[in-house]
Design an enzyme around this catalytic site. Structure first.
Site, PDB file in Angstrom:
ATOM      1  N   ASP A 135       0.678  -1.207   0.392  1.00 32.30           N
ATOM      2  CA  ASP A 135       0.124   0.216   0.096  1.00 32.30           C
ATOM      3  C   ASP A 135       0.882   1.526   0.408  1.00 32.30           C
ATOM      4  OD1 ASP A 135      -2.154   1.154   0.200  1.00 32.30           O
ATOM      5  OD2 ASP A 135      -2.889   1.586   2.132  1.00 32.30           O
ATOM      6  N   CYS A 189     -18.988 -14.685  -4.616  1.00 29.85           N
ATOM      7  CA  CYS A 189     -20.353 -13.476  -4.035  1.00 29.85           C
ATOM      8  C   CYS A 189     -21.257 -13.828  -4.255  1.00 29.85           C
ATOM      9  CB  CYS A 189     -19.987 -12.183  -4.260  1.00 29.85           C
ATOM     10  SG  CYS A 189     -18.644 -11.825  -3.146  1.00 29.85           S
ATOM     11  N   CYS A 192     -25.234 -12.361  -3.223  1.00 29.85           N
ATOM     12  CA  CYS A 192     -25.713 -12.131  -1.877  1.00 29.85           C
ATOM     13  C   CYS A 192     -25.122 -10.034  -2.605  1.00 29.85           C
ATOM     14  CB  CYS A 192     -23.993 -12.644  -1.018  1.00 29.85           C
ATOM     15  SG  CYS A 192     -23.967 -11.249   0.575  1.00 29.85           S
ATOM     16  N   CYS A 199     -24.085  -0.539   3.648  1.00 26.03           N
ATOM     17  CA  CYS A 199     -22.312   0.346   4.033  1.00 26.03           C
ATOM     18  C   CYS A 199     -23.469   1.509   4.526  1.00 26.03           C
ATOM     19  CB  CYS A 199     -21.922   0.558   2.662  1.00 26.03           C
ATOM     20  SG  CYS A 199     -21.658   2.233   2.446  1.00 26.03           S
TER      21      CYS A 199
END
Length: 353
Positions: A135, A189, A192, A199
């Site tokens: 990162d 996923c 889903c 969020c």
């Protein structure tokens, strides 16, 4: 590769893989994301352009990328950690700090261990060109990790693993050695939408598409200015980062504890209370966050974030002590704070009662 995996495990990594460097299929998505302004004030995202999708331009001579993941879920976390974190978010007076930031700065931890892994590989193969990242440069980390079999990109854009959910950090070693490639993993996923639906700011605007300008992690960490008025109530008590999309993800029932002690929760972040953190002066902030990723936002942004959370606590029914603390701040702001940034947030907080 078996020896490399053995060394990686000894160094605290949970899994490693090897990816190729042809990421051309990811370029269109990157260009579109930048064109739509979804990167917000993270100007470095646009500054480096397509270098993110072209490893050999970032580090000339690169032909492979070794990818690695390291679990960060603190070993002392309860087995029902997701329920514990949801409960914390429901307590207006509590302070919610993203799980990854409660221990030591992951940049320091991963970078040193990746460098050691590269040196051990050099001892086996002989000297070779390499560069370590975590990162810390224009690298498409999730893209490389998914291509190397560490998992797949979830609808929240984070990497997901069937063995470990998403509670891990990623790191890379760019190498000029044609190591054998790992097999990628398919997505799991299905239909889903838990991360998207839960969020709090609806920042996940499409599958695998996040508008950072709406993301609480961006607003509390990367964003340098005033938090937009319409976003403040949505932050709740989140003062550094946000874990909601991970808490909502069913795959995180498989989350694994960290293999290194660096990510153990610091005492001050075990059950933090907003008013306790609000009373810190700059010296306390710097001393307490030494070696922590939190320090990078600085004291003023830290106070800005807590002021918003205190305003939300007032709206939720917290009153006398919170109002007194905010008025005391206005009467005597701590030394070193950016008054132009923080004072409007304090005034906004008082208006929420």
């Amino acid at each position: 590769m078996s020896q490399l995996r053995c060394w990686a495990s000894e160094l605290g990594f949970s899994q490693i893989g090897v990816a190729g460097i042809d990421l051309s299929s990811a370029e269109a998505g990157l260009i579109d994301w930048l064109a739509r302004g979804f990167h917000g004030e993270m100007h470095y995202m646009a500054q480096h352009g397509l270098k993110r999708a072209r490893p050999a331009e970032l580090v000339p001579g690169t032909v492979r990328v070794i990818t690695a993941r390291m679990n960060y879920l603190p070993a002392a976390m309860a087995s029902d950690w997701q329920a514990v974190e949801w409960h914390r978010l429901s307590q207006p007076s509590a302070a919610a700090v993203s799980m990854y930031a409660r221990g030591r700065d992951y940049h320091k931890v991963l970078r040193a261990r990746l460098q050691t892994l590269a040196e051990r590989l050099a001892g086996l193969l002989g000297p070779f060109g390499h560069r370590v990242f975590t990162d810390s440069a224009p690298v498409l980390e999730v893209e490389l990790a998914s291509r190397s079999g560490l998992g797949w990109r979830g609808k929240h854009t984070l990497l997901l693993s069937r063995q470990a959910g998403s509670t891990f950090f990623l790191g890379e070693i760019y190498v000029d050695v044609a190591l054998p490639l790992s097999e990628p993993e398919s997505a799991h996923c299905g239909s889903c939408r838990s991360c998207m639906d839960l969020c709090p700011t609806q920042a996940i605007v499409g599958e695998r598409l996040v508008d950072a300008r709406r993301c609480i992690s961006y607003l509390t960490i990367e964003h340098a200015g005033a938090i937009p008025l319409e976003m403040r109530p949505l932050l709740g008590n989140r003062i550094y980062g946000c874990d909601d999309c991970q808490l909502a993800c069913p795959w995180n029932k498989f989350a694994q504890p960290a293999l290194v002690p660096d990510f153990d929760v610091r005492g001050v972040f075990r059950s933090p209370v907003l008013l306790d953190l609000w009373r810190w002066d700059e010296a306390t902030f710097l001393r307490t966050t030494e070696g922590s990723p939190i320090r990078r936002i600085g004291f003023s942004r830290w106070q800005r974030n807590i002021a918003v959370a205190l305003g939300n606590a007032l709206r939720a029914g917290e009153d006398v002590a919170v109002r007194e603390a905010l008025h005391a701040w206005l009467a005597a702001p701590p030394a070193g704070v950016d008054l132009e940034l923080v004072r409007p947030h304090v005034l906004w907080a008082l208006d929420q009662a």
